[in-house]
Design a protein around this motif. Structure first.
Motif, PDB file in Angstrom:
ATOM      1  N   LEU A   1     -39.741  72.043 -40.245  1.00 20.21           N
ATOM      2  CA  LEU A   1     -38.594  71.232 -39.863  1.00 20.21           C
ATOM      3  C   LEU A   1     -39.118  70.164 -38.919  1.00 20.21           C
ATOM      4  O   LEU A   1     -39.807  70.486 -37.949  1.00 20.21           O
TER       5      LEU A   1
ATOM      6  N   HIS B   1     -37.514  72.695 -44.675  1.00 21.45           N
ATOM      7  CA  HIS B   1     -36.421  71.733 -44.577  1.00 21.45           C
ATOM      8  C   HIS B   1     -37.004  70.359 -44.886  1.00 21.45           C
ATOM      9  O   HIS B   1     -37.104  69.489 -44.026  1.00 21.45           O
TER      10      HIS B   1
ATOM     11  N   SER C   1     -29.095  73.126 -44.605  1.00 22.73           N
ATOM     12  CA  SER C   1     -29.629  72.924 -43.251  1.00 22.73           C
ATOM     13  C   SER C   1     -28.469  72.753 -42.276  1.00 22.73           C
ATOM     14  O   SER C   1     -28.016  71.648 -42.021  1.00 22.73           O
TER      15      SER C   1
END
Ligand SMILES: [Zn+2]
Length: 340
Positions: A297, A41, A67
């Motif tokens: 992330l 991400h 996302s």
């Protein structure tokens, strides 16, 4: 070299014959194996993360433009989701220009948050897939739990099938999110604090719990089987399917009963897959359809998680995995799947 020959006054590591004669068990070029991360991400990450990736051998990454955790805290409209696609496109260029690895995109509809009216998105998905930046569809994949409100499994199947049609037409791979196996509601720390209760609602009562259609301890396998069945309905070749968030539990299914790839998402806490697990799967099934990715992330993991891909490379080498196999799982297989 004997002790008396050594020109230092103080002892050093090299003065014992054992240390002086030591040879590493893997060739020096093994450390130069580059990596391609098919799932991160990237849009949540900072300069510091990207710099660590540069410093640790990043060749290319795939930024997931789906996302779901970045959606508004209310029912999701198609335009909310399309904003994520567009924002990812903008960000990908920015990161690519300022760092030393290529940022590609995976675009698709994730079932982590129910979108009201996916037809508008499916209508424009082929146009997005024609962009040079887009190299994959995803992450998508049937999931028993959503934020905001439940997404019936049958409806997920329809949306997945449409995405797989597009993948087939455009010759793109599909990256499949698979749910974690859980012992029962709340008993295992789930990703993002998600359990089988809803992560957030918007002032109204969440829909009925969608979990009962899944047997929780085998949710990952069940979801993977459903996804593969949909790929078969859509006529999508298994070589274009990456079953992600892998776990050794499903290795036999994926690698012996299907022609799909199995990828291990290294930083995910729900799977907690370590180098020994990946080495074991390579030993049992070979490295041809195995890969690793980060699912990195920001915020959930320590900043040095940006070193995850390199760490796995080195750990696999230390465990005695053949450098050619290591290169397959961190570089060659991702490169081939993505057509880079
Ligand atoms: Zn992800």
């Amino acid at each position: 070299m004997g002790d008396s020959d050594y020109p230092t006054k103080r002892p050093t590591a090299a003065i014992s014959d054992e240390a002086a004669d030591y040879e590493r068990p893997y060739p020096p070029e093994a450390k130069d194996i580059p990596w391609i991360d098919i799932h991160q991400h990237t849009g949540t990450l900072s300069w510091e993360h990207h710099e660590k990736m540069d410093a640790s051998g990043a060749h290319a990454v795939v930024m997931i433009a789906a996302s779901y955790f970045q959606v508004p805290y209310r029912p999701i409209q198609p335009d909310d989701w399309r904003f994520l696609w567009d924002e990812a496109l903008r960000r990908a260029g920015e990161v690519s220009r300022n760092h030393f690895f290529d940022v590609h995109l995976a675009t698709g509809i994730h079932f982590g948050a129910r979108i009201e009216g996916t037809d508008d998105l499916l209508a424009v998905l082929p146009d997005y897939c024609e962009l040079d930046e887009v190299v994959a569809i995803g992450e998508t994949g049937i999931d028993p739990v959503q934020s905001v409100s439940a997404w019936p499994i049958e409806d997920q199947r329809d949306v997945l099938r449409e995405q797989m049609h597009v993948a087939d037409e455009q010759d793109l791979p599909v990256i499949l999110h698979t749910p974690g196996n859980r012992e029962g509601p709340g008993s295992v720390p789930a990703q993002f604090g998600r359990t089988f209760s809803h992560k957030f609602d918007y002032g109204g009562a969440p829909d009925a719990d969608p979990a009962p259609t899944f047997d929780l301890p085998t949710a990952k396998r069940q979801a993977a089987e459903m996804d593969v069945a949909v790929a078969d309905e859509a006529g999508l070749a298994h070589e274009q399917v990456v079953i992600d968030h892998g776990h050794p539990d499903i290795a036999e299914y994926v690698l012996e009963e299907t022609g799909c790839y199995l990828s291990f998402s290294l930083v995910r806490k729900t799977e907690a897959v370590g180098p020994e697990d990946v080495a074991g799967v390579i030993e049992a099934y070979g490295s041809e359809r195995v890969l690793v990715d980060s699912d990195l992330l920001a915020g959930l993991y320590a900043d040095d998680a940006a070193l995850t891909m390199r760490r796995m490379t080195l750990d696999l080498l230390r465990l005695g995995v053949d450098p050619g196999d290591v290169r397959n799982v961190v570089y060659e297989n991702p490169k081939r799947i993505l057509g880079l």
